[in-house]
Enzyme design. Structure first.
Site, short mmCIF file in Angstrom:
data_model
loop_
_atom_site.label_atom_id
_atom_site.label_comp_id
_atom_site.label_asym_id
_atom_site.label_seq_id
_atom_site.Cartn_x
_atom_site.Cartn_y
_atom_site.Cartn_z
N SER A 145 9.74 -102.52 -33.98
CA SER A 145 10.60 -101.34 -33.97
C SER A 145 9.90 -100.17 -33.28
O SER A 145 9.60 -100.25 -32.09
CB SER A 145 11.03 -101.00 -35.41
OG SER A 145 12.11 -100.11 -35.42
N ASP A 223 20.71 -107.32 -36.77
CA ASP A 223 19.90 -106.11 -36.99
C ASP A 223 20.83 -104.90 -37.00
O ASP A 223 21.57 -104.66 -36.03
CB ASP A 223 18.89 -106.01 -35.83
CG ASP A 223 17.88 -104.89 -36.00
OD1 ASP A 223 18.26 -103.82 -36.49
OD2 ASP A 223 16.71 -105.10 -35.61
N HIS A 256 16.43 -106.61 -39.40
CA HIS A 256 15.33 -105.75 -38.93
C HIS A 256 14.10 -105.82 -39.83
O HIS A 256 13.15 -105.08 -39.65
CB HIS A 256 15.84 -104.30 -38.86
CG HIS A 256 15.01 -103.40 -37.99
ND1 HIS A 256 14.98 -103.52 -36.61
CD2 HIS A 256 14.20 -102.34 -38.29
CE1 HIS A 256 14.18 -102.58 -36.11
NE2 HIS A 256 13.69 -101.86 -37.10
#
Length: 278
Positions: A145, A223, A256
């Protein structure tokens, strides 16, 4: 340097250290996994950069990377995601301030005093690792991320420093998504030209062909941040136009979380091993 903890792990050692950072003007912690020694050859290093709200322990405790790192003989180094401390500027939001350093050098007050994670990762931390541990100078970088963004910009801004780069669900185009716009306007000011040197897509378009390194990106299609914040297809298009050796894998059903990272971290370690252990 002060050792905070040490645990035997897959015949190697998982350690956590604190040191005083002259770059960030505060004490910093990092975690390191030292695989069992093989011979007299110093092992290479994979740096892992974590995402928003994380510190140096999230990957260590959740990703399950140590088994394969021990097998391959790769040192894992996990820095924190920002400077820390009462004297360090902060914000109430999860996506700004401590735990959200975005791996750049801030230019705006009050952030510029401490938020120089890019310099810390480029210079101070690798020099510390080299001086304190028996490691080779071959290294690769990966992250998740915000940390995926960090890994990509570290690789793109430092040709020749890393053998390879990978990322899980990276923020590839921070200049154009809410997380990046909030962080960049705060840390870097309103001049959007200054933002471009911290944007993977802009950096890739500006890159030279001889500087390209093998790149692997995994992205879950479940996600919750995929459409608004991540948009890996934008970087894939830049890679296509530049003939950059990038593989983007869309993983069906994955979100995620660290469950996603744990599912594919072995692939990433073996990917980096191809180049680190040459």
């Amino acid at each position: 340097m002060e050792m905070l903890e040490e645990h035997r792990c897959f015949e190697g050692w998982q350690q956590r250290w604190r040191h005083d950072s002259s770059t960030l003007n505060c004490p910093m912690t990092f975690s390191i996994f030292l695989p069992p020694p093989r011979d007299h050859t110093p092992p290479p290093v994979l740096y892992w950069l974590s995402g928003l709200t994380c510190n140096d322990e999230n990957f260590t405790t959740k990703a399950g990377a140590q088994r394969v790192a021990a097998e391959l003989g790769i040192v894992l180094v996990m820095p924190d995601t920002s400077p820390r401390g009462e004297q360090v500027a902060n914000d109430d939001g999860y996506d700004l301030g401590q735990g959200a350093g975005f791996y750049l050098n801030a230019t705006q007050p009050p952030w510029a005093t401490h938020y120089r994670m890019y310099d810390y990762l480029r210079d101070e931390l690798p020099a510390l690792i080299q001086s304190q541990f028996n490691v080779s100078d071959r290294c690769a970088i990966s992250g998740h991320s915000m940390g995926g963004h960090g890994a990509l910009i570290m690789a793109l801004k430092n040709p020749g420093k890393y053998t390879s780069v990978s990322a899980f669900a990276p923020i590839v185009n921070p200049c154009s998504v809410p997380w990046g716009i909030k962080a960049f306007s705060t840390y870097l000011g309103e001049d959007k030209n200054a933002w471009l040197e911290w944007d993977s897509c802009a950096l890739m378009y500006a890159s030279n062909a001889q500087d390209a390194i093998p790149t692997l990106i995994d992205q879950g299609d479940n996600d919750q941040f995929l459409a608004d914040q991540l948009q890996p297809a934008v970087l894939a298009e830049a890679a296509r136009q530049k003939a950059w050796p990038m593989t983007l894998r869309i993983q069906p059903g994955y979100d995620h979380s660290y469950y996603f990272i744990a599912s594919f971290i072995e692939d990433h370690l073996r990917f980096h091993a191809q180049y680190l252990l040459k």
